[in-house]
Write an enzyme that holds these catalytic residues in place. Structure first.
Site, PDB file in Angstrom:
ATOM      1  N   ASP A   1     128.299  98.618  88.404  1.00 44.68           N
ATOM      2  CA  ASP A   1     128.880  98.932  89.716  1.00 44.68           C
ATOM      3  C   ASP A   1     130.085  99.869  89.618  1.00 44.68           C
ATOM      4  O   ASP A   1     131.098  99.527  89.005  1.00 44.68           O
ATOM      5  CB  ASP A   1     129.342  97.642  90.407  1.00 44.68           C
ATOM      6  CG  ASP A   1     128.273  96.575  90.450  1.00 44.68           C
ATOM      7  OD1 ASP A   1     127.609  96.345  89.424  1.00 44.68           O
ATOM      8  OD2 ASP A   1     128.132  95.925  91.499  1.00 44.68           O
TER       9      ASP A   1
ATOM     10  N   ASN B   1     129.733  99.911  95.193  1.00 49.00           N
ATOM     11  CA  ASN B   1     131.144  99.664  95.519  1.00 49.00           C
ATOM     12  C   ASN B   1     131.997 100.913  95.365  1.00 49.00           C
ATOM     13  O   ASN B   1     133.220 100.838  95.274  1.00 49.00           O
ATOM     14  CB  ASN B   1     131.719  98.565  94.620  1.00 49.00           C
ATOM     15  CG  ASN B   1     131.064  97.218  94.829  1.00 49.00           C
ATOM     16  OD1 ASN B   1     130.626  96.593  93.874  1.00 49.00           O
ATOM     17  ND2 ASN B   1     130.971  96.756  96.067  1.00 49.00           N
TER      18      ASN B   1
ATOM     19  N   HIS C   1     126.020  95.342  99.608  1.00 54.61           N
ATOM     20  CA  HIS C   1     126.876  96.186 100.457  1.00 54.61           C
ATOM     21  C   HIS C   1     126.222  97.533 100.751  1.00 54.61           C
ATOM     22  O   HIS C   1     126.906  98.494 101.100  1.00 54.61           O
ATOM     23  CB  HIS C   1     128.227  96.418  99.782  1.00 54.61           C
ATOM     24  CG  HIS C   1     129.065  95.180  99.647  1.00 54.61           C
ATOM     25  ND1 HIS C   1     129.617  94.541 100.740  1.00 54.61           N
ATOM     26  CD2 HIS C   1     129.442  94.461  98.558  1.00 54.61           C
ATOM     27  CE1 HIS C   1     130.306  93.483 100.323  1.00 54.61           C
ATOM     28  NE2 HIS C   1     130.204  93.414  99.005  1.00 54.61           N
TER      29      HIS C   1
ATOM     30  N   HIS D   1     130.628  92.292  88.267  1.00 56.30           N
ATOM     31  CA  HIS D   1     131.650  93.216  87.745  1.00 56.30           C
ATOM     32  C   HIS D   1     132.218  92.792  86.398  1.00 56.30           C
ATOM     33  O   HIS D   1     133.187  93.398  85.924  1.00 56.30           O
ATOM     34  CB  HIS D   1     132.812  93.385  88.740  1.00 56.30           C
ATOM     35  CG  HIS D   1     132.420  94.061  90.016  1.00 56.30           C
ATOM     36  ND1 HIS D   1     133.342  94.569  90.910  1.00 56.30           N
ATOM     37  CD2 HIS D   1     131.205  94.323  90.563  1.00 56.30           C
ATOM     38  CE1 HIS D   1     132.714  95.113  91.936  1.00 56.30           C
ATOM     39  NE2 HIS D   1     131.405  94.960  91.747  1.00 56.30           N
TER      40      HIS D   1
END
Length: 272
Positions: free
Chosen positions: A8, A40, A68, A181
């Site tokens: 990410d 992200n 997202h 993450h």
């Protein structure tokens, strides 16, 4: 084939690390194909069209998203115009874009890229990721229509990611987790030849709380109260991910190599 997958991209620091470092990293690793999770990259929440184009221009052959995916509203229209962006397979049936795509490397070898969202501990009840992945892998057998197949499993629970790895063993070249993450240390080739890593980590500033500036997360943990919005940390970022070497005939993995480049998260030296 040598396929590089980067985790990410987190905010401005992650974007900067990609734009400044990906060309050199790709050359050093002799990567034939590069996949970057960009979900992200825009303020820590989603991906704008402009930032997507920035990552693609920096050398990514394909971008994956995540839960997202459409936080940045211009992605709703941009994803239909840019086939190199993959959103989750098991997202809403009304969502724009595609959950998988077939791409070519410089030598014309075909790479299937697909993404699924996990269900465990996620905020929304997404559709079953296993049946969604199964349908695509049956249509594109490795070593047949495609020379390699890479699944980005965007999920919270390590158990769900590991189950997906074993479910795809012998059918995908690489199953790699994203979303948390935090890079894991379990890169391996499974029994039937699928490369597996529970989480690739992030391309971001690791002097942070999963990529966010430390002040607000620490305040909320210590007091139970919020004062400000979360904002991405902006220090020097580490590019974090995995390189898989595959066999073109079988589509299976021959070797897995953890990737860490720049920033704070450098590999430890081998002790005597």
């Amino acid at each position: 084939m040598r396929i590089l997958f980067l985790g990410d991209v987190m905010g401005r620091a992650g974007r900067r690390a990609i734009t400044e470092g990906l060309t050199d990293l790709r050359a050093r690793l002799r990567a034939d194909f590069v996949i970057v999770n960009g979900e992200n990259a825009s303020g820590g929440m989603g991906l704008t069209a402009g930032h997507a184009q920035l990552l693609l221009d920096a050398g990514a052959d394909c971008l994956t998203l995540g839960d997202h995916a459409f936080d940045q509203k211009d992605m709703l229209s941009f994803i239909d115009r840019e086939p190199r962006i993959i959103r989750p397979l098991n997202f809403s049936r009304e969502a724009p874009g595609r959950g998988h795509g077939v791409f070519s490397d410089a030598r014309g070898r075909k790479v299937l890229v697909l993404q699924a969202l996990g269900q465990v501990f996620m905020k929304r009840p997404f559709d079953d990721p296993f049946s969604a992945v199964d349908q695509v892998l049956r249509a594109y057998p490795s070593g047949g229509l495609v020379q390699a197949a890479v699944l980005d499993i965007h999920a919270e629970a390590t158990s769900e990611k590991m189950a997906m790895g074993h479910y795809c063993d012998g059918r995908a070249s690489l199953v790699v987790g994203t979303h948390t993450h935090v890079p894991t240390a379990d890169a391996q080739v499974l029994a039937r030849g699928t490369g597996y890593l529970t989480d690739a980590g992030m391309c971001g500033d690791y002097d942070s709380v999963i990529g966010m500036d430390k002040a607000e997360p620490m305040r909320r943990f210590l007091t139970g109260m919020s004062r400000d919005r979360f904002t991405p940390a902006e220090g020097e970022a580490t590019l974090s991910g995995v390189l898989v070497e595959t066999d073109d005939r079988s589509g299976m993995a021959k070797a897995m190599h953890m990737v860490r480049s720049g920033g704070r998260l450098q590999p430890s030296p081998v002790l005597p």
